[in-house]
Design a protein around this motif. Structure first.
Motif, short mmCIF file in Angstrom:
data_model
loop_
_atom_site.label_atom_id
_atom_site.label_comp_id
_atom_site.label_asym_id
_atom_site.label_seq_id
_atom_site.Cartn_x
_atom_site.Cartn_y
_atom_site.Cartn_z
N GLN B 162 0.83 -1.19 0.00
CA GLN B 162 0.00 0.00 0.00
C GLN B 162 0.88 1.26 0.00
N THR B 163 1.90 1.24 0.84
CA THR B 163 2.77 2.42 0.95
C THR B 163 3.50 2.71 -0.36
N LEU B 164 4.01 1.64 -0.98
CA LEU B 164 4.84 1.86 -2.16
C LEU B 164 4.02 2.02 -3.44
N PHE B 165 2.90 1.29 -3.52
CA PHE B 165 2.19 1.24 -4.80
C PHE B 165 0.80 1.85 -4.76
N GLY B 166 0.36 2.24 -3.60
CA GLY B 166 -1.01 2.76 -3.51
C GLY B 166 -1.96 1.67 -3.92
N GLY B 167 -2.86 1.97 -4.83
CA GLY B 167 -3.84 0.97 -5.25
C GLY B 167 -3.33 0.10 -6.39
N ARG B 168 -2.18 0.41 -6.97
CA ARG B 168 -1.76 -0.30 -8.19
C ARG B 168 -1.24 -1.70 -7.92
N ASN B 169 -1.22 -2.50 -8.96
CA ASN B 169 -0.75 -3.88 -8.82
C ASN B 169 0.77 -3.92 -8.88
N PRO B 170 1.41 -4.34 -7.77
CA PRO B 170 2.88 -4.31 -7.75
C PRO B 170 3.53 -5.47 -8.47
N VAL B 171 2.76 -6.54 -8.74
CA VAL B 171 3.38 -7.75 -9.27
C VAL B 171 4.03 -7.47 -10.62
N GLY B 172 5.31 -7.86 -10.74
CA GLY B 172 6.05 -7.63 -11.97
C GLY B 172 6.86 -6.35 -11.93
N GLU B 173 6.57 -5.45 -10.99
CA GLU B 173 7.33 -4.20 -10.88
C GLU B 173 8.67 -4.47 -10.19
N THR B 174 9.56 -3.52 -10.32
CA THR B 174 10.87 -3.66 -9.68
C THR B 174 11.01 -2.61 -8.58
N ILE B 175 11.40 -3.09 -7.40
CA ILE B 175 11.66 -2.17 -6.30
C ILE B 175 13.14 -2.22 -5.97
N LEU B 176 13.61 -1.19 -5.25
CA LEU B 176 15.01 -1.17 -4.83
C LEU B 176 15.07 -1.36 -3.33
N ILE B 177 15.80 -2.45 -2.92
CA ILE B 177 16.04 -2.64 -1.50
C ILE B 177 17.51 -2.34 -1.27
N GLN B 178 17.79 -1.29 -0.53
CA GLN B 178 19.17 -0.78 -0.39
C GLN B 178 19.84 -0.69 -1.76
N SER B 179 19.07 -0.08 -2.70
CA SER B 179 19.56 0.20 -4.06
C SER B 179 19.75 -1.03 -4.93
N ILE B 180 19.37 -2.22 -4.40
CA ILE B 180 19.49 -3.42 -5.23
C ILE B 180 18.11 -3.74 -5.79
N PRO B 181 18.00 -3.90 -7.05
CA PRO B 181 16.68 -4.15 -7.66
C PRO B 181 16.15 -5.55 -7.36
N PHE B 182 14.85 -5.62 -6.98
CA PHE B 182 14.14 -6.88 -6.74
C PHE B 182 12.85 -6.86 -7.53
N GLU B 183 12.48 -7.99 -8.07
CA GLU B 183 11.21 -8.07 -8.76
C GLU B 183 10.12 -8.49 -7.76
N VAL B 184 9.02 -7.75 -7.74
CA VAL B 184 7.90 -8.12 -6.87
C VAL B 184 7.16 -9.27 -7.51
N ILE B 185 7.06 -10.41 -6.75
CA ILE B 185 6.36 -11.56 -7.32
C ILE B 185 5.00 -11.79 -6.67
N GLY B 186 4.74 -11.12 -5.54
CA GLY B 186 3.43 -11.33 -4.90
C GLY B 186 3.21 -10.36 -3.76
N VAL B 187 1.95 -10.28 -3.37
CA VAL B 187 1.57 -9.47 -2.21
C VAL B 187 0.78 -10.37 -1.26
N ALA B 188 1.20 -10.37 0.03
CA ALA B 188 0.51 -11.21 1.01
C ALA B 188 -0.80 -10.55 1.45
N ALA B 189 -1.78 -11.39 1.76
CA ALA B 189 -3.06 -10.86 2.28
C ALA B 189 -2.80 -10.31 3.69
N PRO B 190 -3.59 -9.30 4.08
CA PRO B 190 -3.40 -8.75 5.43
C PRO B 190 -3.58 -9.83 6.48
N GLN B 191 -2.74 -9.79 7.51
CA GLN B 191 -2.87 -10.79 8.57
C GLN B 191 -3.67 -10.24 9.75
#
Ligand SMILES: Nc1ncnc2c1ncn2[C@@H]1O[C@H](COP(=O)(O)OP(=O)(O)O)[C@@H](O)[C@H]1O
Ligand SMILES: [Mg+2]
Lengths: 263, 403
Positions: B162-191
């Motif tokens: 929610q913080t990073l993507f708002g309402g958009r679908n993050p799957v397939g997007e690339t995020i940077l974790i400490q400047s290293i690119p990671f591909e988002v493969i899924g979003v967990a349901a709220p616990q």
């Protein structure tokens, strides 16, 4: 049987270890239909006597029979019932309940007698009409004058058809014109056949009664009959004798006088 | 006659509204406290149970213990002995363990486009989802393949997504974790909301990737495991303990260099704590009710004295003892019952609000409310009897003389 028979009545108060004899061997008989004034100087025991007659207090010793009931043998609740059924009280300071209307105040004795609400209301209105206060029945005591308040308390005293109307200084808190009104009302009630015992220290109030019992130091000092319709000479003699004589002589004489008065 | 006496009592209370209200306040607060304490107790219990269960049932957590250095404890978490190899041994040797996953945790800055957040990066493997009851909202979870190849893939917790993507679908997007690119493969349901650190505010990546790119060593901070059933939790715990002791070459007499946290134990402990909390609050409510009762007695005694003359008049014109007793008892009873009902109303609203705040459904307990009312009635009678008897026993002549 007389309405009130009192023999050797003693009431002592103990204050700080000291015994005060407010009543010191009183003998008194009162018949139905009498209008009696109890008079005497302050501290002579008039109020104490009234409380005894009204069953508000019990004697230290002696006997008091009211309408055939020996009061000293009764429990507190039985005394309450006796007051409710036999006695109507009129106090110097009216003693009305301030949070209630005139009508509700008059209903109160019937409430404790277990009279059903509707009848209570009707009879209370009737009693207020009799004392001339029908139009003020929804007023509270503080909305009424002293004379009107005393009329309410007389209506309250009458409403259970008591055999005895007891009034302790009923005009003590009233001006002279209102006093006249209230005394007129008492005379009227007497003429209708009510028995009235009234305590006062004012001579002109006492004069309105048909008989004056004078107290001094907790004893009956004199017992006088008033009015032209009575044998005044003999009454005067009787009174003198009572004043001078023993308490025992008091009772039979009173009885005889009353019997004589009846014919 | 009873109805008239009730009217008399009611009227006398109404003519002193403020005083009547202040007198009732003790009872109002007491009953309110009874209801609120049961609401808070129930709400806390619900919340704790829910949050603990949302982290997975049957879960055993192995934490690094304290290393013994020449007999001197270095403190919790100072041992560095747990490795992914320990996890493998547990899986191989312990028959009552269903799943076990290594956990490597670190905090990192995560960036997507112009959005960024600081969150915990939890490196683990594919079994983690089964142990922690993670279900997917979008995409897929980590797979064994991802761990083996230390691939740059990430599963986002729902609040991070929610913080990073708002309402958009993050799957397939690339995020940077400490400047290293990671591909988002899924979003967990709220616990769900949990009292502990939120399970939704984190990112799962393969632990192998985390070790090589983020922590730079092969130590793991936790092992999470699940027993095959709730019944064998304790056996599984013992098995893990002995496996790890052997793996860590601890001699007899040496203390464990790890701690095993048993979910059931945690749940019981928390249950005990909430129960103690409830008992404490109940005690406070009971004291408050008692104080309220004393307040009623106090005011009724004042009232009897104030109305001595009224009592005298009533007795003079024929009121018996019982009638006066009943009148005054009824007044204190009315005070306590009215106070109790107001307390139920206010407490009920409070329970409703607490239910909203604690996200925990209906927390109003009719049993607590009923108990509060019954207790108040008892208090009204107990503390009303003495003043009422005092009134009833007044001698009419003394009462009339009273100024
Ligand atoms: N409750 C009481 N306690 C002590 N003494 C009392 C009490 N009531 C009356 N007395 C005393 O008894 C005597 C008679 O009083 P009371 O009957 O009131 O007289 P009166 O009404 O004629 O003025 C007085 O000396 C009074 O002080
Ligand atoms: Mg007097």
């Amino acid at each position: 049987m007389s309405l009130i028979e009192i023999r050797d009545l003693v009431r002592e108060y103990v204050i700080g270890g000291q015994v005060i004899r407010a009543l010191n061997g009183v003998n008194l008989t009162i018949e139905r239909g009498e209008f009696v004034a109890i008079m005497g100087p302050s501290g002579s025991g008039k109020s104490t006597m009234m409380n005894m007659i009204g069953c508000l207090d019990v004697p230290t010793s002696g006997r008091y029979v009211l309408d055939g009931y020996d009061v000293s043998a009764l429990s507190e609740d039985q005394l309450a019932e006796l007051r409710n059924q036999k006695i109507g009280f009129v106090f110097q300071n009216f003693n009305l309940l301030l949070r209630m209307t005139a009508l509700e105040n008059v209903e109160l004795p019937m409430l404790y007698a277990g009279v059903p609400p509707r009848e209570r209301r009707d009879r209370a209105m009737e009693a207020l009409e009799r004392v001339g206060l029908k139009d003020r029945m929804h007023n509270r005591p503080n909305e009424l004058s002293g004379g009107q308040q005393q009329r309410v308390s007389i209506a309250r005293a009458l409403v259970n058809h008591p055999v005895l109307l007891l009034a302790d200084e009923p005009t003590g808190a009233l001006d002279s014109r209102t006093t006249e009104d209230i005394l007129g009302l008492f005379e009227e009630l007497h003429e209708q056949g009510n028995t009235i015992v009234l305590v006062t220290h004012e001579p002109d109030v006492g004069q309105r009664a048909k008989r004056i019992v004078r107290f001094r130091d907790g004893r009956v000092e004199a017992d006088e009959w008033m009015g032209a319709d009575l044998g005044t000479a003999e009454d005067g003699a009787a009174a003198e004798e009572t004043a001078a004589g023993t308490a025992e002589a008091d009772a039979p004489r009173t009885g005889r006088e009353v019997a004589r008065r009846g014919d | 006659m009873a109805i008239e006496i009730i009217r008399v009592a009611w009227r006398s209370l109404r003519s002193n509204k403020l005083r009547s209200f202040l007198t009732m306040l003790g009872i109002i607060i007491g009953v309110m406290a009874v209801i609120l304490s049961s609401a808070i107790g129930l709400g806390t219990k619900n919340g704790v149970t829910k949050s603990v269960e949302s982290l997975g049932s049957n879960v055993l957590t192995v934490m690094r213990g304290s290393a013994q250095s020449r007999g001197i404890s270095q403190g919790v978490g100072s041992a560095t002995t747990m490795t992914a190899d320990d996890v493998q041994q547990i899986l191989d040797q312990d028959p009552d363990v269903a799943y076990a996953s290594p956990v490597v945790t670190t905090n990192a800055q995560v960036v997507y486009g112009s959005n960024n957040t600081n969150t915990s990066i939890v490196g683990t493997n594919d079994s983690y989802a089964a142990i922690r009851n993670v279900t997917m909202q979008q995409g897929r979870y980590l797979m064994a393949q991802d761990v083996m190849t230390a691939s740059h893939v990430a599963v986002l917790g729902s609040s991070v997504a929610q913080t990073l993507f708002g309402g958009r679908n993050p799957v397939g997007e690339t995020i940077l974790i400490q400047s290293i690119p990671f591909e988002v493969i899924g979003v967990a349901a709220p616990q769900g909301a949990s009292g502990l650190a939120s399970a939704d505010d984190m990112i799962n990546i393969p632990y192998t990737t985390e070790m090589s790119l983020l922590t730079g060593n092969n130590r793991i901070s936790q092992i999470v495991a699940s027993a095959k059933s709730p019944d064998v939790m304790y056996r599984a715990q013992l098995e893990i303990e002995s496996t790890l002791r052997v793996a860590h070459q601890l001699k007899a007499g040496m203390a464990d260099d790890f701690n095993i946290l048993n979910q059931t134990t945690v749940l019981n402990t928390l249950g005990n704590i909430t129960q103690m909390l409830t008992i404490l609050l109940d005690g406070i409510s009971a004291i408050s009710l008692l104080v309220g009762g004393i307040g009623i007695m106090n005011i009724m005694l004042v009232s009897v004295t104030e109305r001595t003359r009224e009592i005298g008049i009533r007795k003079a014109i024929g009121a018996k003892k019982g009638v006066i007793l009943f009148q005054f008892l009824l007044e204190s009873l009315t005070l306590s019952v009215a106070g109790a009902l107001l307390g139920v109303a206010i407490g009920g609203i409070g329970a409703l609000v607490a239910g909203r705040l604690m996200n925990s459904g209906n927390l109003f307990s009719p049993v607590a409310a009923g108990l509060g009312v019954v207790f108040s009635v008892v208090i009204g009678i107990v503390f009303g009897v003495y003043p009422a008897r005092k009134a009833a026993n007044l001698k009419p002549i003394d009462a009339l003389r009273f100024e």
